[in-house]
Design an enzyme around this catalytic site. Structure first.
Site, short mmCIF file in Angstrom:
data_model
loop_
_atom_site.label_atom_id
_atom_site.label_comp_id
_atom_site.label_asym_id
_atom_site.label_seq_id
_atom_site.Cartn_x
_atom_site.Cartn_y
_atom_site.Cartn_z
N ASP A 33 0.83 -1.22 0.00
CA ASP A 33 0.00 0.00 0.00
C ASP A 33 0.86 1.26 0.00
OD1 ASP A 33 -2.31 -1.47 0.04
OD2 ASP A 33 -2.95 -0.86 2.04
N HIS A 92 -7.58 3.90 1.41
CA HIS A 92 -6.56 4.33 2.36
C HIS A 92 -7.20 4.48 3.73
CE1 HIS A 92 -2.89 6.16 3.70
NE2 HIS A 92 -3.40 7.37 3.86
#
Length: 313
Positions: free
Chosen positions: A14, A135
């Site tokens: 990520d 996120h």
């Protein structure tokens, strides 16, 4: 674990595009076979360079939709928006949750920003996102999850992440204040399953990542999470399996969420307002070391685990 079960493991890095140092570490992990997939922050300061790295090295890439950190992609939302504060930046991980609970967020603005981020992703990469997650797990928040699902369907994005980790209650080493946030994420994710399913969205059978974040990422913890999750899935104890899952009786898919990279420094990084403590932490390098450790890869081989990307599911 049945020896006849074929296991496909997507290891997602990520925050690609958050800063050049994070990006270098993520690419190193990809070359080492430690991660198989990246999730791009299109409002990250190095997003354009990260997209070029993905192109150069053929790194499978998806969109890390961001509604909580930094500056919106949609210029119209940088002032007089329910998504931002008086400085024109997003409200933060807990700030967006508070505003949502108080009924202060405009869902039309959420949709507007998500669409802008998909379009920005296409501009940067020349392709549609192979998957799209959130996120700080904003994509499973109440009301936002419906907007998120509609954006995925409209743009033909098939895969997402559902952050329900079945073995999490057994993880007594996680600090209570951290566990409280994880529980809230899982509760939101559980309430998202039916919505995502109704839109035909797919996700791996098993999610791992909350119990293995930062300092809690050890080879033993990854092994334990994989083995327990698969056993629970086979015993029908795992609640998040998608009815649209690519898995069959002889195949199980897993996503391991990771955050590797070299730590950010104050002078660079972030999403328009500088790097946060998370990105500057030594834990980023720690995750890199664990993910590249030959002992972990020996475990994958012993279990017959095939590392792959979302496009391979």
């Amino acid at each position: 674990m049945s020896v006849n079960t074929r296991i496909k493991l997507v290891v997602t890095g990520d925050d690609f595009g958050y800063c050049p140092r994070r990006d270098v570490g993520i690419v190193e992990c990809f070359h080492a076979g430690a991660i198989t997939n990246v999730s791009l922050l299109v409002n990250g300061v190095s997003a354009a360079c990260a997209a070029e790295l993905a192109r150069r090295y053929n790194i499978p890439i998806g969109l890390h939709a961001n509604l909580s950190e930094g500056i919106p992609v949609c210029r119209e939302l940088r002032q007089n928006s329910t998504l931002t504060n008086d400085r024109g930046v997003f409200l933060g991980k807990m700030g967006i949750r508070k505003a949502l609970a108080q009924g202060l967020l405009s869902m039309s603005e959420v949709r507007q920003e998500l669409n802008a981020q998909v379009e920005r992703f296409r501009e940067l990469t020349g392709q549609n996102p192979q998957h799209m997650d959130g996120h700080q797990h904003v994509h499973v928040l109440p009301k936002i999850r419906e907007e998120f699902a509609q954006v995925l369907r409209e743009h033909g994005i098939c895969y997402t992440r559902v952050p329900i980790e079945v073995g999490l209650p057994r993880c007594t080493w996680i600090k209570e204040e951290v566990m409280a946030f994880y529980r809230s994420v899982e509760e939101d994710a559980l309430n998202t399953v039916e919505i995502f399913s109704s839109y035909g969205i797919r996700w791996p059978d098993v999610y791992i990542g909350l119990s293995t974040m930062g300092e809690n990422m050890t080879i033993k913890n990854i092994q334990r999470a994989v083995d327990y999750s698969i056993q629970s899935l086979h015993n029908c104890l795992t609640p998040q399996r998608s009815p649209h899952s690519p898995a069959s009786h002889s195949s199980t898919s897993i996503e391991l969420m990771t955050h590797p990279g070299y730590p950010s420094v104050l002078s660079e990084g972030g999403c328009g307002e500088g790097p946060d403590d998370f990105s500057q932490s030594w834990e980023r390098v720690h995750e890199m070391k664990i993910l590249k450790d030959p002992l972990l890869h020996s475990y994958y081989n012993e279990r017959g685990i095939q590392l792959c990307a979302f496009r391979d599911l």
